[in-house]
Design an enzyme around this catalytic site. Structure first.
Site, PDB file in Angstrom:
ATOM      1  N   ASP A  46       4.335  -7.631   6.621  1.00 52.53           N
ATOM      2  CA  ASP A  46       4.978  -8.752   7.304  1.00 52.53           C
ATOM      3  C   ASP A  46       5.238  -8.421   8.771  1.00 52.53           C
ATOM      4  O   ASP A  46       4.958  -9.221   9.670  1.00 52.53           O
ATOM      5  CB  ASP A  46       6.319  -9.082   6.623  1.00 52.53           C
ATOM      6  CG  ASP A  46       6.164  -9.551   5.200  1.00 52.53           C
ATOM      7  OD1 ASP A  46       6.241 -10.763   4.958  1.00 52.53           O
ATOM      8  OD2 ASP A  46       5.988  -8.693   4.314  1.00 52.53           O
ATOM      9  N   SER A  49       0.801  -1.220   0.000  1.00 49.11           N
ATOM     10  CA  SER A  49       0.000   0.000   0.000  1.00 49.11           C
ATOM     11  C   SER A  49       0.837   1.275   0.000  1.00 49.11           C
ATOM     12  O   SER A  49       0.357   2.332  -0.418  1.00 49.11           O
ATOM     13  CB  SER A  49      -0.955   0.006   1.201  1.00 49.11           C
ATOM     14  OG  SER A  49      -0.249  -0.175   2.409  1.00 49.11           O
ATOM     15  N   HIS A  84       0.257   5.644   6.427  1.00 53.82           N
ATOM     16  CA  HIS A  84       0.743   5.798   5.063  1.00 53.82           C
ATOM     17  C   HIS A  84       1.259   7.220   4.858  1.00 53.82           C
ATOM     18  O   HIS A  84       1.127   8.069   5.747  1.00 53.82           O
ATOM     19  CB  HIS A  84      -0.371   5.479   4.072  1.00 53.82           C
ATOM     20  CG  HIS A  84      -0.831   4.055   4.141  1.00 53.82           C
ATOM     21  ND1 HIS A  84      -1.883   3.657   4.944  1.00 53.82           N
ATOM     22  CD2 HIS A  84      -0.370   2.948   3.528  1.00 53.82           C
ATOM     23  CE1 HIS A  84      -2.060   2.353   4.814  1.00 53.82           C
ATOM     24  NE2 HIS A  84      -1.154   1.896   3.968  1.00 53.82           N
TER      25      HIS A  84
END
Length: 379
Positions: free
Chosen positions: A186, A74, A328
């Site tokens: 992850d 993303s 983000h």
């Protein structure tokens, strides 16, 4: 399966239509300051392109790149880069992405492609605007939200297939630039569910090696930027975090935030060490002997994100660099990241920047003496 893929695409398309495009917004705290029209591009573009197409990747100049692509999650999809609400976070502003977004130009979207377009206006592959991976506007941006290291070999195969099928690309002759950044999911959402979390760096190393081997063996004339995702701790543990961000981080980074997995300071320190191991694995993979001293393929580890800080522009925490979820990057953050990656490409190994800077502060340019993009074998 085709039927499942069709259903998935239909659901995603409904989400896309429901949220609506957000990347064309021209006002907001999340935007970089536009560079005035009277200020020229800071580099002499005539130095950035070879008179003849180079045969060696070690003689590659920025303007020699005809095709640009990216693989990742993303962060590469620029999720929520222009968001002003939770709903907007479901939109992928790919045209604003730091490594692959080509919306508008360098004056108001200072991404790597928009910088490269100044040297080669015929560059292809950059994302054109808001889109999901199956939309045409995504172009050669293969990033998928939620993607993990495990997905990289398959993503490499899909990228080669997409580029090979594009009629604009001379597959054998055109020089291609691929930027890979993966690992945030992850370490944020999966490491705490593993039976042996300490195995993650070794698995990451293996998957990245396989992806790079596939690119080397199946796509001629390719230069790869390998970039580490910024430290998760930088955003999830920042002070003065708005309450909405804290709530969203429970879902976006559940291994670090909340009580779902019995998170403690000790467990967060453990995940931090594992992420350091993933970064080290990326450094080592980029320098493997099997990727060295080749004429048509090179991998370069670009460390601009390894010591990233939000203490910028006179603020203890510059929230304008972050999207609405404080996780983000905003459009402004993507511009900082794109410029940092560009600078890394023109900095020799051992002397590369490890943090982003305000736009055009110490902006790098090709010179008559050093016009090439640095590799491990031309520095």
């Amino acid at each position: 399966m085709g039927s499942m893929r069709s259903m998935f695409h239909a659901l995603r398309q409904w989400t896309f239509d429901f949220v609506g495009k957000t990347g064309l917004r021209t006002r907001g705290f999340f935007l970089q300051e536009k560079i005035p029209n009277e200020l020229p591009f800071p580099c002499d573009v005539t130095l950035g392109r070879s008179e003849r197409v180079p045969k060696s990747v070690h003689k590659l100049r920025p303007g020699d790149i005809n095709v640009i692509a990216a693989m990742g999650d993303s962060l590469t999809a620029a999720t929520g880069a222009a968001a002003t609400s939770v709903r907007d976070l479901y939109m992928e502003n790919r045209g604003l992405s730091w490594s692959i977004g080509g919306q508008w130009n360098w004056r108001n979207v200072t991404t790597l492609p928009n910088i490269l377009k100044e040297f080669n206006p015929k560059l292809v592959g950059y994302s054109l605007g808001d889109s999901y991976p199956f939309h045409k506007e995504s172009q050669f941006n293969m990033a998928e939200i939620g993607a993990v290291s495990y997905d990289m070999p398959f993503m490499a195969q899909s990228l080669v297939k997409r580029i090979r099928a594009d009629p604009r690309v001379d597959f054998k002759r055109d020089w291609k630039l691929v930027t890979i950044a993966i690992g945030g999911n992850d370490i944020c959402s999966f490491v705490c569910t593993m039976e042996s979390p300490e195995d993650l760096p070794a698995k990451h190393r293996l998957r990245m090696t396989r992806a790079l081997r596939y690119l080397r063996d199946n796509m001629p004339r390719t230069f790869v930027n390998l970039v580490s995702v910024p430290s998760v701790e930088t955003v999830v543990s920042m002070k003065s975090k708005p309450s909405i961000c804290n709530t969203l981080h429970h879902g976006e980074c559940s291994c670090w935030v909340g009580k779902l997995y019995n998170q403690t300071d000790e467990s967060r320190l453990r995940w931090h060490r594992i992420q350091d191991g993933m970064v080290q694995a990326e450094r080592e993979v980029a320098q493997l002997d099997e990727f060295r001293r080749l004429d048509e393929f090179a991998v370069m580890y670009q460390p601009w994100s390894t010591e990233i800080t939000l203490k910028m522009n006179g603020r203890e925490t510059d929230h304008t660099l972050l999207a609405y979820d404080c996780f983000h990057m905003s459009q402004k953050g993507n511009a900082y990241a794109g410029t940092a990656l560009w600078n890394n490409m023109l900095e020799p190994p051992g002397r590369k920047s490890t943090n982003w800077k305000p736009l055009f502060e110490n902006f790098k340019c090709p010179t008559a003496k050093v016009p090439y993009i640095f590799t491990y074998d031309n520095s």
